[in-house]
Motif scaffolding. Structure first.
Motif, short mmCIF file in Angstrom:
data_model
loop_
_atom_site.label_atom_id
_atom_site.label_comp_id
_atom_site.label_asym_id
_atom_site.label_seq_id
_atom_site.Cartn_x
_atom_site.Cartn_y
_atom_site.Cartn_z
N PRO A 1 0.82 -1.22 0.00
CA PRO A 1 0.00 0.00 0.00
C PRO A 1 0.84 1.26 0.00
O PRO A 1 0.51 2.23 -0.68
N ARG A 2 1.94 1.25 0.75
CA ARG A 2 2.80 2.44 0.77
C ARG A 2 3.44 2.67 -0.59
O ARG A 2 3.53 3.78 -1.07
N ARG A 3 3.89 1.57 -1.22
CA ARG A 3 4.54 1.71 -2.53
C ARG A 3 3.56 2.27 -3.55
O ARG A 3 3.89 3.15 -4.33
N ARG A 4 2.31 1.77 -3.52
CA ARG A 4 1.33 2.27 -4.48
C ARG A 4 1.04 3.75 -4.24
O ARG A 4 0.86 4.52 -5.18
N THR A 5 1.00 4.14 -2.96
CA THR A 5 0.77 5.55 -2.64
C THR A 5 1.89 6.41 -3.21
O THR A 5 1.65 7.45 -3.82
N HIS A 6 3.13 5.98 -3.03
CA HIS A 6 4.27 6.73 -3.57
C HIS A 6 4.20 6.79 -5.09
O HIS A 6 4.39 7.85 -5.69
N GLU A 7 3.92 5.65 -5.70
CA GLU A 7 3.85 5.62 -7.16
C GLU A 7 2.78 6.57 -7.67
O GLU A 7 3.01 7.33 -8.62
#
Length: 540
Positions: A367-373
């Motif tokens: 979830p964090r990676r998707r938010t950053h992306e």
């Protein structure tokens, strides 16, 4: 703090204020202090000093240059373009000329501020990109209080974009709702009436009285703040009916003082930005110490490098100036989203460090990676769109991998550089994960081209035979391999009958000597034809 160099000062002050006429020792000479010339007193020994030749005609400044050289000074500033360039070069002293109509006292304050400015910045409340140091912010508030006391009305200082820089806090002075909203929001409320008042005020060169805008509002006494013809901001006084008889004269004097303070703040800000840009450049190159660079740049935690570049195919008459405009767009958008931010222009590419902090509420790294992306991609797409409109040139944006900290920033930059090379009109924005196969093949191509043992083999014999005999064995082979060694699929890519494809492959085996039954040879041949010959079945 490191002592700034002559080049640093020129970067901060700019060509519109100071012009370099001679630099026999180069631009890397340090400048430790700024002195005013006094014809009635001998020059003191001042190693690395910069002397302002006040009251001396440029054409007659040879003696001043010689005296400055004896005193160990770095340079001399004269007014006018006809200064003693030959004397300066002979004695190893830099010669600069003051441009335009900037008074000597303003030039002195600007240069002193640039020399004394530290690398750190403090972003004042609500000022966004208008960062000033804590002491400079205090000076502006103190001046607002002094003007309010002398004029008799609540006072506010703004930058040219109507953002509040400072305001008075004198008790008992009348206020209205516009004043309250401006302080709360750090921005003057926008309206058509406001726009017209700003137009009238900025067109004047003296204090102007402006009527109340609506019911419950109060009139204003306002004046632009300028230095050397450049508008730095404005001062607004609420007229509650108790203004002093000499309010206009007092406000004019206050505007002059405000100009000096804003010039000093800008000099400190620009020098800090110059130092930070140089530090970021070295960090991206891997020549700066990450542990010391991170706190100076205000960077903490995970991040990624974003790279922005103008379309390489665009015909640019002034590519360098256009790249600087791109830097401005990137910096503005990054600072609007992340506050104080690190951006730098290196070899025509604008690099920005995008923070990737852990997102609250996430249950794991995905979830964090998707938010950053999502956040980073939205920013990149917005910049590409805005910059393309502003510059009228296509812009590309590449996102490197997210890395745990500045110690790995060179790896993220390398990713971004590779991604830039595979972007095109159909794909103007991409992260390294989105184009991993392309950048991997590109990197392999680089490595294979550099190593003799990796770029030798059957592919060279195939290409040479085609060139000598007019055959299409290379194209047939790449289509066959791209199709997964399926004859019918290769024939469709070639737009020929399968028997024709089969015949060509048989001839290639016979004349060139390749073994398509060996999976290793097939893999190497496919890779070399794709990477080194640049062939693909899809584009054939």
């Amino acid at each position: 703090m490191d002592v700034p160099t002559l080049g640093d000062l020129l970067d901060v002050v700019g060509d519109s204020a100071l012009r370099l006429r001679a630099a026999p020792a180069g631009l890397a000479v340090p400048v430790a202090e700024v002195l005013l010339y006094d014809a009635g007193a001998p020059l003191p020994a001042a190693p690395d000093g910069l002397l302002l030749a006040v009251g001396v005609r440029a054409s007659a400044a040879g003696a001043v240059v010689r005296a400055a050289a004896r005193a160990g000074m770095a340079g001399v500033v004269v007014r006018g373009a006809d200064g003693p360039v030959g004397e300066a070069e002979t004695h190893g002293v830099a010669l600069l000329s003051l441009e335009g109509d900037m008074p000597w006292h303003e030039a002195h304050l600007l240069l002193v501020s640039a020399v004394g400015a530290g690398p750190g910045e403090f972003t004042g409340p609500g000022t966004g990109t208008a960062a000033v140091s804590a002491s400079e912010l205090g000076d502006l508030f103190a001046l607002a209080d002094a003007i309010a006391t002398a004029v008799g009305g609540a006072t506010a200082m703004e930058d040219p974009r109507q953002r509040l820089l400072a305001y008075s806090t004198v008790a008992g002075q009348a206020l209205d709702e516009d004043r309250r909203q401006g302080i709360l929001g750090r921005q003057v409320p926008a309206s058509a009436e406001n726009t017209e008042q700003y137009r009238v005020m900025f067109a004047a060169d003296h204090p102007v009285r402006l009527p109340a805008l609506g019911k419950g509002d109060l009139p204003r006494l306002a004046m632009p703040v300028r230095a050397g013809g450049e508008t730095l901001g404005s001062i607004w006084v609420v007229d509650g009916g108790m203004l002093a008889a000499d309010a206009e004269e007092t406000l004019a004097q206050g505007a002059s003082t405000a100009a000096l303070l804003l010039l000093r703040a800008r000099a400190a800000r620009e020098l800090a930005r110059h130092h930070n840009s140089d530090l970021l450049r070295r960090l991206l190159e891997g020549t700066a110490e990450a542990a010391t660079a991170a706190p100076r740049l205000g960077i903490d935690g995970a991040l990624r490098v974003a790279a922005f570049a103008l379309d390489a195919a665009a015909d640019l008459p002034d590519a360098e100036r256009t790249a600087l405009r791109l830097l401005d767009v990137v910096r503005l958008q990054c600072e609007a989203r992340y506050g104080r931010h690190a951006c730098v222009l290196v070899d025509g590419v604008v690099y920005a460090l995008l923070p990737a902090p852990e997102a609250p509420g996430g249950t794991g790294p995905e979830p964090r990676r998707r938010t950053h992306e999502q956040r980073h991609r939205a920013l990149a797409e917005d910049i590409v769109r805005r910059a393309g409109r502003a510059l009228r040139i296509p812009v590309r944006a590449a996102l490197g991998a997210v890395v745990p900290g500045v110690s790995a920033v060179t790896a993220s930059r390398a990713d971004a550089d590779l991604v830039l090379r595979v972007l095109d009109e159909q794909l103007p924005v991409a992260s390294v994960d989105e184009v991993r196969p392309r950048v991997t093949l590109l990197r392999l191509t680089q490595l294979m081209g550099e190593r003799r043992e990796l770029n030798e083999g059957a592919w060279r014999r195939v290409m040479a035979y085609d060139e000598a005999h007019g055959t299409e064995y290379a194209r047939t082979l790449i289509c066959y391999l791209d199709a997964g060694c399926d004859m019918a699929g290769a024939a469709r890519l070639l737009a020929v009958h399968p028997n024709t494809c089969r015949y060509r492959l048989r001839q290639a085996r016979q004349h060139v000597g390749i073994d398509l039954d060996d999976p290793d040879e097939r893999l190497v041949l496919w890779l070399q034809l794709r990477a080194l010959a640049g062939l693909t079945g899809a584009s054939s």
